[in-house]
Design a protein around this motif. Structure first.
Motif, mmCIF file in Angstrom:
data_model
loop_
_atom_site.group_PDB
_atom_site.id
_atom_site.type_symbol
_atom_site.label_atom_id
_atom_site.label_comp_id
_atom_site.label_asym_id
_atom_site.label_seq_id
_atom_site.Cartn_x
_atom_site.Cartn_y
_atom_site.Cartn_z
ATOM 1 N N SER A 136 -3.247 -1.660 3.452
ATOM 2 C CA SER A 136 -2.944 -1.271 1.885
ATOM 3 C C SER A 136 -4.177 -1.550 1.427
ATOM 4 C CB SER A 136 -1.642 -1.948 1.790
ATOM 5 O OG SER A 136 -2.139 -3.432 1.421
ATOM 6 N N ALA A 137 -3.875 -1.193 -0.189
ATOM 7 C CA ALA A 137 -5.064 -1.212 -1.084
ATOM 8 C C ALA A 137 -4.397 -1.319 -2.602
ATOM 9 C CB ALA A 137 -6.126 -0.338 -1.104
ATOM 10 N N GLY B 44 0.834 -1.433 -0.138
ATOM 11 C CA GLY B 44 -0.097 -0.109 0.010
ATOM 12 C C GLY B 44 0.960 1.260 0.195
ATOM 13 N N GLN C 19 -7.816 2.661 -0.653
ATOM 14 C CA GLN C 19 -7.298 2.808 0.657
ATOM 15 C C GLN C 19 -8.089 3.611 1.543
ATOM 16 O OE1 GLN C 19 -3.097 2.017 1.185
ATOM 17 N NE2 GLN C 19 -3.305 2.701 3.390
ATOM 18 N N VAL D 25 -8.152 -5.147 -0.851
ATOM 19 C CA VAL D 25 -7.753 -4.439 0.463
ATOM 20 C C VAL D 25 -7.143 -5.479 1.546
ATOM 21 C CG1 VAL D 25 -8.830 -2.838 2.153
ATOM 22 C CG2 VAL D 25 -9.698 -2.786 0.068
ATOM 23 N N VAL E 105 -7.104 -0.987 8.191
ATOM 24 C CA VAL E 105 -6.565 -1.113 6.685
ATOM 25 C C VAL E 105 -5.208 -1.038 6.863
ATOM 26 C CG1 VAL E 105 -6.770 -0.157 4.407
ATOM 27 C CG2 VAL E 105 -8.725 -0.724 5.791
#
Length: 127
Positions: free
Chosen positions: A107-108, A57, A95, A125, A105
């Motif tokens: 990363s995306a 991410g 993200q 995600v 969360v």
């Protein structure tokens, strides 16, 4: 050593899109496979493996490689598939959308077409 394999398929044809993801039981195992097979010919195909680490991410650095025992201090990680993304959705916006509601969360990643660099309309995600 392999925990999970995900073959990505073309949305229209249902045939494999030419890439996938392999999850290993340890980072050390993944590192060994990457170093051993990347660039090596796939038996009987005349093509070579092109292996790399899955993208991380925004502003995130890859953790150090675990030792031979595969031990790691990190807690388990989970990824979800997110489909039907608009063409203008980026790693950052994906993200941000999840992080605003879910602080875990990490990363995306929006999956893009390697030739055109345009979104394929889905992503992942990681928590």
């Amino acid at each position: 050593e392999v925990v999970n394999v995900k073959i990505i398929r073309d949305k229209v044809t249902g045939y494999p899109a030419g890439y996938g993801f392999v999850e290993f039981s340890s980072r050390y195992s993944a590192q060994r496979v990457l170093e051993t097979y990347n660039g090596r010919e796939i038996t009987g195909t005349g093509r070579c493996y092109r292996l790399n680490w899955a993208s991380f991410g925004i502003n995130e650095k890859r953790p150090p490689v675990a030792g031979p025992t595969g031990r790691s201090d990190s807690s388990p990680e989970y990824s979800i598939f997110v489909g039907d993304l608009a063409a203008d959705v980026t790693d950052y916006t994906l993200q941000s959308a999840f992080a605003s509601r879910y602080p875990s969360v990490k990363s995306a990643k929006v999956v893009t077409d390697p030739q055109s660099n345009t979104s394929r309309g889905y992503g992942f995600v990681r928590f």
